[in-house]
Design a protein around this motif. Structure first.
Motif, PDB file in Angstrom:
ATOM      1  N   GLY A 217      -8.747  25.054 -10.798  1.00 41.48           N
ATOM      2  CA  GLY A 217     -10.196  25.082 -11.001  1.00 41.48           C
ATOM      3  C   GLY A 217     -10.916  26.332 -10.564  1.00 41.48           C
ATOM      4  N   VAL A 218     -10.188  27.319 -10.049  1.00 41.72           N
ATOM      5  CA  VAL A 218     -10.844  28.583  -9.672  1.00 41.72           C
ATOM      6  C   VAL A 218     -10.120  29.783 -10.297  1.00 41.72           C
ATOM      7  CG1 VAL A 218     -11.789  27.716  -7.485  1.00 41.72           C
ATOM      8  CG2 VAL A 218      -9.546  28.800  -7.506  1.00 41.72           C
ATOM      9  N   ILE A 219     -10.847  30.895 -10.430  1.00 41.92           N
ATOM     10  CA  ILE A 219     -10.214  32.113 -10.944  1.00 41.92           C
ATOM     11  C   ILE A 219      -9.713  32.913  -9.745  1.00 41.92           C
ATOM     12  CG2 ILE A 219     -10.687  34.339 -12.050  1.00 41.92           C
ATOM     13  CD1 ILE A 219     -12.337  32.736 -14.106  1.00 41.92           C
ATOM     14  N   THR A 220      -8.425  33.194  -9.765  1.00 39.09           N
ATOM     15  CA  THR A 220      -7.815  33.832  -8.593  1.00 39.09           C
ATOM     16  C   THR A 220      -7.518  35.311  -8.812  1.00 39.09           C
ATOM     17  OG1 THR A 220      -5.685  33.055  -9.402  1.00 39.09           O
ATOM     18  CG2 THR A 220      -6.742  31.731  -7.702  1.00 39.09           C
ATOM     19  N   MET A 221      -7.415  35.722 -10.054  1.00 38.73           N
ATOM     20  CA  MET A 221      -7.148  37.136 -10.334  1.00 38.73           C
ATOM     21  C   MET A 221      -7.778  37.496 -11.666  1.00 38.73           C
ATOM     22  SD  MET A 221      -3.170  37.848  -9.451  1.00 38.73           S
ATOM     23  CE  MET A 221      -2.480  36.246  -9.104  1.00 38.73           C
ATOM     24  N   SER A 222      -8.131  38.787 -11.790  1.00 38.29           N
ATOM     25  CA  SER A 222      -8.654  39.242 -13.080  1.00 38.29           C
ATOM     26  C   SER A 222      -8.484  40.752 -13.168  1.00 38.29           C
ATOM     27  CB  SER A 222     -10.138  38.877 -13.222  1.00 38.29           C
ATOM     28  OG  SER A 222     -10.895  39.531 -12.233  1.00 38.29           O
ATOM     29  N   GLY A 223      -8.528  41.267 -14.368  1.00 34.32           N
ATOM     30  CA  GLY A 223      -8.436  42.711 -14.528  1.00 34.32           C
ATOM     31  C   GLY A 223      -7.994  43.092 -15.917  1.00 34.32           C
ATOM     32  N   PRO A 224      -7.828  44.405 -16.136  1.00 31.42           N
ATOM     33  CA  PRO A 224      -7.297  44.846 -17.426  1.00 31.42           C
ATOM     34  C   PRO A 224      -5.905  44.243 -17.616  1.00 31.42           C
ATOM     35  CG  PRO A 224      -8.149  46.699 -16.151  1.00 31.42           C
ATOM     36  CD  PRO A 224      -8.138  45.523 -15.234  1.00 31.42           C
ATOM     37  N   ALA A 225      -5.605  43.804 -18.835  1.00 28.81           N
ATOM     38  CA  ALA A 225      -4.363  43.070 -19.069  1.00 28.81           C
ATOM     39  C   ALA A 225      -3.125  43.884 -18.681  1.00 28.81           C
ATOM     40  CB  ALA A 225      -4.295  42.632 -20.524  1.00 28.81           C
ATOM     41  N   ARG A 226      -3.140  45.184 -19.005  1.00 32.58           N
ATOM     42  CA  ARG A 226      -1.967  46.023 -18.704  1.00 32.58           C
ATOM     43  C   ARG A 226      -1.707  46.060 -17.201  1.00 32.58           C
ATOM     44  NH1 ARG A 226       1.113  46.803 -22.226  1.00 32.58           N
ATOM     45  NH2 ARG A 226       2.453  46.765 -20.509  1.00 32.58           N
ATOM     46  N   GLN A 227      -2.809  46.203 -16.472  1.00 31.31           N
ATOM     47  CA  GLN A 227      -2.712  46.265 -15.017  1.00 31.31           C
ATOM     48  C   GLN A 227      -2.171  44.945 -14.460  1.00 31.31           C
ATOM     49  OE1 GLN A 227      -6.286  48.257 -13.716  1.00 31.31           O
ATOM     50  NE2 GLN A 227      -6.223  47.087 -11.809  1.00 31.31           N
ATOM     51  N   MET A 228      -2.621  43.840 -15.044  1.00 29.06           N
ATOM     52  CA  MET A 228      -2.150  42.538 -14.562  1.00 29.06           C
ATOM     53  C   MET A 228      -0.665  42.347 -14.862  1.00 29.06           C
ATOM     54  SD  MET A 228      -5.365  40.121 -15.457  1.00 29.06           S
ATOM     55  CE  MET A 228      -4.824  38.680 -14.568  1.00 29.06           C
ATOM     56  N   LEU A 229      -0.234  42.852 -16.018  1.00 29.41           N
ATOM     57  CA  LEU A 229       1.187  42.729 -16.358  1.00 29.41           C
ATOM     58  C   LEU A 229       2.060  43.492 -15.364  1.00 29.41           C
ATOM     59  CD1 LEU A 229       1.260  43.088 -20.249  1.00 29.41           C
ATOM     60  CD2 LEU A 229       2.213  41.177 -18.941  1.00 29.41           C
ATOM     61  N   ASP A 230       1.494  44.562 -14.796  1.00 31.59           N
ATOM     62  CA  ASP A 230       2.257  45.367 -13.842  1.00 31.59           C
ATOM     63  C   ASP A 230       2.094  44.893 -12.397  1.00 31.59           C
ATOM     64  OD1 ASP A 230       3.095  46.948 -15.892  1.00 31.59           O
ATOM     65  OD2 ASP A 230       1.529  48.471 -15.632  1.00 31.59           O
ATOM     66  N   ASP A 231       1.206  43.928 -12.177  1.00 31.83           N
ATOM     67  CA  ASP A 231       0.904  43.490 -10.814  1.00 31.83           C
ATOM     68  C   ASP A 231       2.026  42.583 -10.288  1.00 31.83           C
ATOM     69  OD1 ASP A 231      -0.039  42.038  -8.603  1.00 31.83           O
ATOM     70  OD2 ASP A 231      -2.123  42.215  -9.273  1.00 31.83           O
ATOM     71  N   PRO A 232       2.661  42.968  -9.178  1.00 26.36           N
ATOM     72  CA  PRO A 232       3.781  42.162  -8.668  1.00 26.36           C
ATOM     73  C   PRO A 232       3.388  40.712  -8.396  1.00 26.36           C
ATOM     74  CG  PRO A 232       3.533  44.220  -7.410  1.00 26.36           C
ATOM     75  CD  PRO A 232       2.378  44.148  -8.352  1.00 26.36           C
ATOM     76  N   LYS A 233       2.134  40.486  -7.954  1.00 28.16           N
ATOM     77  CA  LYS A 233       1.709  39.100  -7.663  1.00 28.16           C
ATOM     78  C   LYS A 233       1.670  38.264  -8.944  1.00 28.16           C
ATOM     79  CE  LYS A 233      -2.027  39.928  -5.497  1.00 28.16           C
ATOM     80  NZ  LYS A 233      -3.172  40.375  -4.897  1.00 28.16           N
ATOM     81  N   VAL A 234       1.135  38.872 -10.009  1.00 27.70           N
ATOM     82  CA  VAL A 234       1.078  38.161 -11.287  1.00 27.70           C
ATOM     83  C   VAL A 234       2.495  37.959 -11.801  1.00 27.70           C
ATOM     84  CG1 VAL A 234       0.235  38.254 -13.676  1.00 27.70           C
ATOM     85  CG2 VAL A 234      -1.200  39.129 -11.825  1.00 27.70           C
ATOM     86  N   ARG A 235       3.306  38.997 -11.658  1.00 29.98           N
ATOM     87  CA  ARG A 235       4.682  38.905 -12.166  1.00 29.98           C
ATOM     88  C   ARG A 235       5.451  37.797 -11.445  1.00 29.98           C
ATOM     89  NH1 ARG A 235       5.465  43.163 -15.535  1.00 29.98           N
ATOM     90  NH2 ARG A 235       7.614  42.557 -15.868  1.00 29.98           N
TER      91      ARG A 235
END
Ligand code: ATP
Length: 241
Positions: A217-235
């Motif tokens: 129910g909450v947004i925990t991360m956001s950003g440019p998609a490319r940057q998110m794809l490279d983000d170790p936490k998202v990965r």
């Protein structure tokens, strides 16, 4: 994000509840003209609930949703479709006893510009040649992937300002998943603004301009998609690494 582009959708402090259950707990995000924004997150995160609130299918308990600079509070789903929001729901919702062409024509029911509707039908057939091949076939006899294409084509027939897609890849074979993401990219490439809700985070971010991650129910991360794809936490959390 192009800061000069008009903000079409602005969600601020949005809360949505089912009875006593808070499904969306105060979220903020925006979609600008021409963008493809992906809202990703696992099962039950609140993504579908958010979509339903945007399209006027569900009311909200706090916060606001602005579409074209105006609050949608109190406006019904019908009004939102007329104003240019087209949602392709999870599960597609095609009219199974109607032909493909009839389903597509239903998508244009809010319009009365006949010549333009015929032109748009040809445009949809150009994006989805499979639908053209089977234009007289009953929608209920088509595969899940074909029904997804039909549901997207039907939404495009309303000439939406914003196309909202709820888990278009759900339940489809890998080949169909490829095809669906390809088509979403193509539709976006033609200038349609898209808000894409997906559990398939990797694919959804690959075609997006920007992304938001939603959890419980909450947004925990956001950003440019490319940057998110490279983000170790998202990965680690969403891309299975
Ligand atoms: P999914 O991928 O399963 O659609 P989601 O991120 O879209 O997941 P939602 O469907 O928005 O999640 O659900 C968010 C929360 O709200 C979940 O805890 C779900 O159980 C609850 N919920 C959804 N619909 C209802 C309902 N009609 N009544 C009660 N609770 C609901």
């Amino acid at each position: 994000m192009n800061p000069a582009a008009e903000v079409l959708l602005k969600v601020s402090g949005l809360k949505v509840a089912y009875g006593g259950i808070q499904a969306v707990k105060g979220i903020d995000f925006e979609v600008r003209e021409g963008e493809l924004v992906s809202l990703i997150g696992s099962n039950g995160a609140g993504k579908t609930t958010t979509m339903k609130a945007i399209t006027g299918l569900l009311g909200f308990t706090a916060g606001d949703i602005q579409y074209l600079g105006r609050s949608i509070k109190g406006r019904g789903a019908w009004d939102m479709v007329r104003a240019g929001l087209a949602m392709v729901p999870e599960g597609r919702g095609v009219f199974t006893r109607m032909s493909i062409t009839e389903n597509l024509q239903m998508g244009a029911h809010i319009r009365d510009d006949r010549a333009e509707i015929a032109h748009d039908l040809e445009k949809v057939f150009a994006i989805f040649p499979r639908l053209k091949e089977r234009r007289t076939q009953l929608a209920g006899t088509m595969s899940g992937g074909e029904q997804q294409m039909l549901a997207m084509g039907r939404a495009l027939m309303s000439r939406p300002k914003v196309l909202l897609l709820d888990e278009p890849s759900m339940g489809l074979s890998p080949i169909m998943v490829d095809k669906i993401f390809e088509v979403v990219r193509e539709v976006h490439g033609q200038g349609v603004t898209v808000l894409l809700v997906e559990q398939n985070a990797s694919r959804a971010l690959q075609i997006a301009d920007r992304g938001y991650v939603m959890e419980s129910g909450v947004i925990t991360m956001s950003g440019p998609a490319r940057q998110m794809l490279d983000d170790p936490k998202v990965r680690a959390a969403y891309l299975g690494e």
